[in-house]
Design a protein around this motif. Sequence first.
Motif, mmCIF file in Angstrom:
data_model
loop_
_atom_site.group_PDB
_atom_site.id
_atom_site.type_symbol
_atom_site.label_atom_id
_atom_site.label_comp_id
_atom_site.label_asym_id
_atom_site.label_seq_id
_atom_site.Cartn_x
_atom_site.Cartn_y
_atom_site.Cartn_z
ATOM 1 N N ALA A 23 33.355 36.301 3.270
ATOM 2 C CA ALA A 23 32.633 37.708 3.813
ATOM 3 C C ALA A 23 33.259 38.864 3.430
ATOM 4 N N ARG A 24 34.667 38.827 3.147
ATOM 5 C CA ARG A 24 35.180 40.327 2.728
ATOM 6 C C ARG A 24 34.883 40.302 1.314
ATOM 7 N N LEU A 25 34.677 39.260 0.538
ATOM 8 C CA LEU A 25 34.371 39.463 -0.557
ATOM 9 C C LEU A 25 33.174 39.916 -0.793
ATOM 10 N N ALA A 26 31.998 39.493 -0.033
ATOM 11 C CA ALA A 26 30.606 39.735 -0.125
ATOM 12 C C ALA A 26 30.470 41.387 0.250
ATOM 13 N N ARG A 27 31.396 41.797 1.302
ATOM 14 C CA ARG A 27 31.205 43.218 1.629
ATOM 15 C C ARG A 27 31.588 44.176 0.602
ATOM 16 N N GLN A 29 31.668 43.691 -2.621
ATOM 17 C CA GLN A 29 30.599 43.548 -3.723
ATOM 18 C C GLN A 29 29.474 44.551 -3.095
ATOM 19 N N ARG A 30 28.908 44.434 -1.848
ATOM 20 C CA ARG A 30 27.924 45.133 -1.400
ATOM 21 C C ARG A 30 28.363 46.507 -1.612
ATOM 22 N N LEU A 42 17.540 53.617 -3.387
ATOM 23 C CA LEU A 42 17.376 52.306 -3.238
ATOM 24 C C LEU A 42 17.766 51.712 -1.795
ATOM 25 N N THR A 43 17.123 51.059 -1.184
ATOM 26 C CA THR A 43 17.663 49.993 0.060
ATOM 27 C C THR A 43 18.353 49.074 -0.475
ATOM 28 N N PRO A 44 19.129 48.161 0.301
ATOM 29 C CA PRO A 44 19.939 47.157 -0.390
ATOM 30 C C PRO A 44 19.004 46.132 -0.846
ATOM 31 N N ASP A 121 30.074 45.906 -10.730
ATOM 32 C CA ASP A 121 30.414 44.555 -10.309
ATOM 33 C C ASP A 121 31.988 44.355 -11.544
ATOM 34 N N ARG A 122 31.990 45.139 -12.521
ATOM 35 C CA ARG A 122 33.097 44.918 -13.395
ATOM 36 C C ARG A 122 34.661 44.534 -12.635
#
Length: 204
Positions: A23-27, A29-30, A42-44, A121-122
């Motif tokens: 979850a922390r990795l996903a946050r 990246q977001r 843009l929206t997510p 994302d790099r």
Amino acid sequence: MSAADPDRPTGPALPAKVVDALARLARGQRAHRQAVATQHNLTPLQLELLVTLGQAPPPEPLVGALARELAVTQPTATDSLRSLEDKGLVTRGPDPTDRRRTTVALTPAGTAVLDQVATADRTMLDAVADLPADRQEAALGSLLDLIATMVDAGIVDVARTCTTCHHHRLDDNGSHRCTLLEVSLAPAELRVSCPDHRPLAAPA
């Protein structure tokens, strides 16, 4: 039975720690991608539609397929795609094989936005690349196993990974094989999104 060591640290069980780490990795990246989304108003969801079209589109880039890919309703996907079309980032048109269906494609401007996403994302890619190759392979294998489990549990609706594919075989020695391509696959060659994916439940 001996009593628990009072000096030993206590906390969440290991599975809970793994889920929290994901979850922390996903946050993270977001958060990196949100800067790109904000820059282009843009929206997510709109940004995720662009990413899906550019990096891992369904075999048929139809509105309904994109909605299933991102686990949203078709009207929600349609509204977001209409907004992206108004911004000049995608084009929509009738499917040449069935004019009742609508296909979607990126425009050059949409591809340019994806280039900025790749830059965002790099940092995460570099962090993974710094790990030894065997740890990268182990992480990929574990994540693919998790995805397969979540597909079985109904948590993930769409997954075009090798380990959820009808064509995937695991040999007696533990090596992977694609029966469609008739090739053995090294752990690093396992796919996260394959255009030839066929769900395990698909009829023969």
